[in-house]
Design a protein around this motif. Sequence first.
Motif, mmCIF file in Angstrom:
data_model
loop_
_atom_site.group_PDB
_atom_site.id
_atom_site.type_symbol
_atom_site.label_atom_id
_atom_site.label_comp_id
_atom_site.label_asym_id
_atom_site.label_seq_id
_atom_site.Cartn_x
_atom_site.Cartn_y
_atom_site.Cartn_z
ATOM 1 N N PRO A 314 56.068 10.899 9.934
ATOM 2 C CA PRO A 314 56.400 10.887 8.505
ATOM 3 C C PRO A 314 57.328 12.050 8.153
ATOM 4 N N PRO A 315 58.358 11.821 7.333
ATOM 5 C CA PRO A 315 59.276 12.909 6.970
ATOM 6 C C PRO A 315 58.559 14.122 6.379
ATOM 7 N N GLY A 316 57.490 13.880 5.595
ATOM 8 C CA GLY A 316 56.775 15.006 5.019
ATOM 9 C C GLY A 316 56.169 15.914 6.075
ATOM 10 N N HIS A 317 55.627 15.306 7.148
ATOM 11 C CA HIS A 317 55.052 16.107 8.223
ATOM 12 C C HIS A 317 56.130 16.915 8.924
ATOM 13 N N ALA A 318 57.297 16.304 9.114
ATOM 14 C CA ALA A 318 58.390 16.998 9.796
ATOM 15 C C ALA A 318 58.853 18.200 8.989
ATOM 16 N N VAL A 319 58.986 18.027 7.678
ATOM 17 C CA VAL A 319 59.430 19.139 6.834
ATOM 18 C C VAL A 319 58.394 20.255 6.830
ATOM 19 N N THR A 320 57.122 19.914 6.739
ATOM 20 C CA THR A 320 56.058 20.928 6.734
ATOM 21 C C THR A 320 56.038 21.704 8.043
ATOM 22 N N ALA A 321 56.145 20.980 9.161
ATOM 23 C CA ALA A 321 56.149 21.648 10.466
ATOM 24 C C ALA A 321 57.347 22.577 10.599
ATOM 25 N N MET A 322 58.472 22.153 10.054
ATOM 26 C CA MET A 322 59.673 22.961 10.158
ATOM 27 C C MET A 322 59.551 24.235 9.328
ATOM 28 N N THR A 323 59.144 24.101 8.090
ATOM 29 C CA THR A 323 59.075 25.283 7.231
ATOM 30 C C THR A 323 57.955 26.230 7.654
ATOM 31 N N ASP A 324 56.866 25.686 8.197
ATOM 32 C CA ASP A 324 55.794 26.556 8.682
ATOM 33 C C ASP A 324 56.267 27.414 9.860
ATOM 34 N N ARG A 325 57.269 26.927 10.549
ATOM 35 C CA ARG A 325 57.736 27.625 11.743
ATOM 36 C C ARG A 325 58.677 28.786 11.420
ATOM 37 N N TRP A 326 59.166 28.864 10.188
ATOM 38 C CA TRP A 326 60.112 29.938 9.882
ATOM 39 C C TRP A 326 59.502 31.313 10.157
ATOM 40 N N ALA A 327 58.277 31.498 9.719
ATOM 41 C CA ALA A 327 57.647 32.805 9.908
ATOM 42 C C ALA A 327 57.504 33.126 11.393
ATOM 43 N N THR A 328 57.110 32.123 12.187
ATOM 44 C CA THR A 328 56.979 32.336 13.627
ATOM 45 C C THR A 328 58.321 32.686 14.250
ATOM 46 N N TRP A 329 59.343 31.973 13.797
ATOM 47 C CA TRP A 329 60.672 32.212 14.344
ATOM 48 C C TRP A 329 61.152 33.623 13.997
ATOM 49 N N ALA A 330 60.811 34.095 12.810
ATOM 50 C CA ALA A 330 61.240 35.434 12.404
ATOM 51 C C ALA A 330 60.660 36.508 13.318
ATOM 52 N N ASP A 331 59.501 36.230 13.940
ATOM 53 C CA ASP A 331 58.866 37.213 14.819
ATOM 54 C C ASP A 331 59.161 36.966 16.291
ATOM 55 N N ALA A 332 60.069 36.049 16.593
ATOM 56 C CA ALA A 332 60.354 35.695 17.986
ATOM 57 C C ALA A 332 60.882 36.903 18.743
ATOM 58 N N PRO A 333 60.426 37.128 19.980
ATOM 59 C CA PRO A 333 60.868 38.315 20.742
ATOM 60 C C PRO A 333 62.351 38.301 21.090
ATOM 61 N N ASP A 334 62.946 37.117 21.178
ATOM 62 C CA ASP A 334 64.366 37.039 21.532
ATOM 63 C C ASP A 334 65.252 36.884 20.306
ATOM 64 N N LEU A 335 64.726 37.216 19.115
ATOM 65 C CA LEU A 335 65.519 37.051 17.893
ATOM 66 C C LEU A 335 66.802 37.871 17.955
ATOM 67 N N GLY A 336 66.712 39.099 18.461
ATOM 68 C CA GLY A 336 67.898 39.947 18.516
ATOM 69 C C GLY A 336 68.989 39.353 19.372
ATOM 70 N N GLN A 337 68.619 38.774 20.508
ATOM 71 C CA GLN A 337 69.612 38.157 21.379
ATOM 72 C C GLN A 337 70.228 36.926 20.718
ATOM 73 N N SER A 338 69.383 36.093 20.104
ATOM 74 C CA SER A 338 69.897 34.889 19.441
ATOM 75 C C SER A 338 70.804 35.256 18.276
ATOM 76 N N GLN A 339 70.404 36.293 17.515
ATOM 77 C CA GLN A 339 71.219 36.717 16.378
ATOM 78 C C GLN A 339 72.561 37.251 16.848
ATOM 79 N N SER A 340 72.563 38.066 17.885
ATOM 80 C CA SER A 340 73.806 38.656 18.383
ATOM 81 C C SER A 340 74.768 37.575 18.870
#
Length: 866
Positions: A314-340
């Motif tokens: 369901p599209p609603g489940h996909a959107v919820t899963a995606m937005t819930d992941r933002w916080a996890t992504w912000a703490d990702a250990p390789d964020l600096g490499q991906s950002q650079s």
Amino acid sequence: MTAGKMHKTALRNGLRVVLERRPGSPRSAVCVHYGVGYRSEEPAQEGFAHLFEHLMFRGSASLPPGRFFEHIHPLGGQANGTTHQDYTDYHQLVPAAALERALFSEADRMRAPVFTEETLAEQLDGIEEEVHEAVTVRPYGGLPWPLLPGVVFERFANAHDGYGRTDRLREATVADCEAFFDAHYAPGNAVLTVVGDHDPDALLTLVERHFGDIPARPFAPPTELREPDLTEDRWQTCTEPGVTAAALALGYRLPDPRRDMAGYLTHTVLAEMIGQHGLDGLQAVSAGCGVFGPLDAGDPDLLVITALVPPMVPPGHAVTAMTDRWATWADAPDLGQSQSQAVQRLIARHHREYAGAYSRSRALGRLELLFGRAELLDEYPARLAQVDPEHVAAAAQRLGTAPKGVLVMAPAPTRTRPAPAPEPRSTPEPGSTPEPTETSPAAAAPSSRAPAEARSLPPLGAQPTPYHGPRCQITLAGGTTVLAVQDHRSPLVELRFRLPLGALGWQHPDAVEALIRLLAGSGGATSRRIEATGGNFHMTTDGQWFDVTGYTTPDLATVWLDRLAALTAPMRGALPAPGRPLRPHTPDAVMDTALRRHWLGAGRPVAAPDDLCAVHRSVLEHGGGWLVAVGAFDPERFTADAARALSDWPGASSTTVPVPTVLRDGRPATGILALHDDAADDVRLALSAPEPAGGTGAAARYLATAVICTQYGSRVPEHVLRVGLVPTLYAARDVCLGVPRAGIRATLHQQDPAEGTTAVRETLRAFQSSPVTAAELAPIRAFCAAQLLGAFDSPAAKADLLRDGLSAGRPADWAERLPDLLSQATAAEVTAACAALFLVDDMDLVVLGRPSSVTEVCDQWTARHT
């Protein structure tokens, strides 16, 4: 005027002017931005800004309908206009000699456009077709634009459909058009931008001459765009037939770049990371800052994410899963490499995109109009580099809880779309900002402007000779030609490498594609280093060549060369068989492969390779080929670096490129190759023949191809396209199996392909008894000389031209000398070249389409030969 290469000023009538000198550019770009977009439209005017963009090409006091393009198309230039949220731009790219004509034409329609009921009706028909193709018949039409803003925004100006309704637009009158012009197209509401190799003071004199006497006049103030805060998610669901997966478009409000440029650019980097890495559970993820791109509108604008939702989710489940992941992504250990890496990709893309005069003129004018700072174009890379991982983490964290708009297109038997944005109420809601009270342009009194007198079109100026730049060329011991050309328009190095495939590869291009897939995954640390700095190393094949295309910074050019050298290292161990191709080939590629097999062995194919080692040995484990580099470097140093990097390449084998049967044994009877495709919607036809050696010169052959069929007005299009028998048709000269070849390609109607084939054939036969005249040749000569200048527009275009020229056996200075050579070729020489290159009865015929149509064409062709 300010010091430096960019010059900014304003005329007495309020017109802002941005001039930039680009040394070495043989073409000039002229662009005018007006401060009117579809967010300037008032209720009941939806689509009027876009309609007006079309009308501005349809006549002015000195250039009646049809005459605007007379100084553009015959000289190989280009011109267009686009409508965005907050601006409409009109842009031209012409040879430097036609600069004053471009200024004249833009000034003429700023001073005195002419609107008639006929042109109004004509352009409405064109817009209706444009909207039909862009929105109505396209799968997921309207996603994300123009539908997503209506989900996110409340104010009519931001939410309404910029295309509008054609039935309502058809109620517009000439008086409405004149009123809209008076309200928005004043000099004080515009920015003129010129980019080219021109002295700024002399250029400003020309600008004053053509724009300076346009009267100043008041214009409508900016539309109120401020939006109330978005406090919760807004959803809009519609349905789409003929698709298997639901599509999503998410819109997040962006920071105002005028007040928070750093925050805006942080979201630009985050969008790049999303597009590169995707999002869990979604397919075909794409993300970008701005509805039409970064810094393309004022506030408010959107960060847009689009994706497909897997079936049964369901599209609603996909959107919820995606937005819930933002916080996890912000703490990702390789964020600096991906950002650079995201920052480096954005910077490299920016440098490549804005290396040419055309793209620069449009960007400079847009940034000056919207933000008052054309300088932002060159400041952009440094500002992006200031975005750090902490900024990106904070933006990702914010998106996890930020309200957003969600547009869903779900599979269903019928199509539904949201209702149009409501028109604003006559009485503002408490606490809201009232709509502007100035008179609506559509309801304004007819214009009081007196008819302007026609002015004479200025003559063409002098055209500078194109020049590649300082260069160095060497041939390595293994036979590889290395050409390095200095070009400072971009801080990058454009790199091109090309090898012929050889007999095995020409017979089995699918095996070469499999080899490329294997090699693409073998780059290891070298590839990662190139990509981490925004560079690129990309391998492709078109069935004739093995090509490597890429770019990098000058300090990493040696790393790119090391990656190239590693391709020739012998492969160890057992490698898989080629397997099946991952994607269908284009009709032209299918036809060319069949022709190569015919020319190589008269129908006796080379055995398919057992594994990819054989393919690698055949294509890559030998010297030869051509390496071209264009960029901001020392050419001699680059060639020395290339010689060291490629020093271990083995010598070129004399048996690598066999001579085709057609040349080894003399020309055989013309071949007819019938290729069947039950799903084809049309019939493709290709006529080909090796070019005869000697005889006419290179310039005469170049012109002969244009006389036959390169531009509208050439002989074959004039006779065949005019009667509607052939939808598309063009002539070309290239290299096939290492041999120069001339040919004609056409797309035929499925209904009666034999008639279209006959028309092409008989028109070509007529050349044998109808010589080219000097009068016929003159405009074609001018077109070819001017069109060639496009290859000098940017370092990337120049690198492509040099690679193509070297691999066709042309010297590095060929394109620089060609304009003079074209001027010396006589009509008699071009006539002889036409007869030698396009002797239709000696050409091989390849036909691709449904069996019945192919049979019809082949039978008629055979009957005409007997």
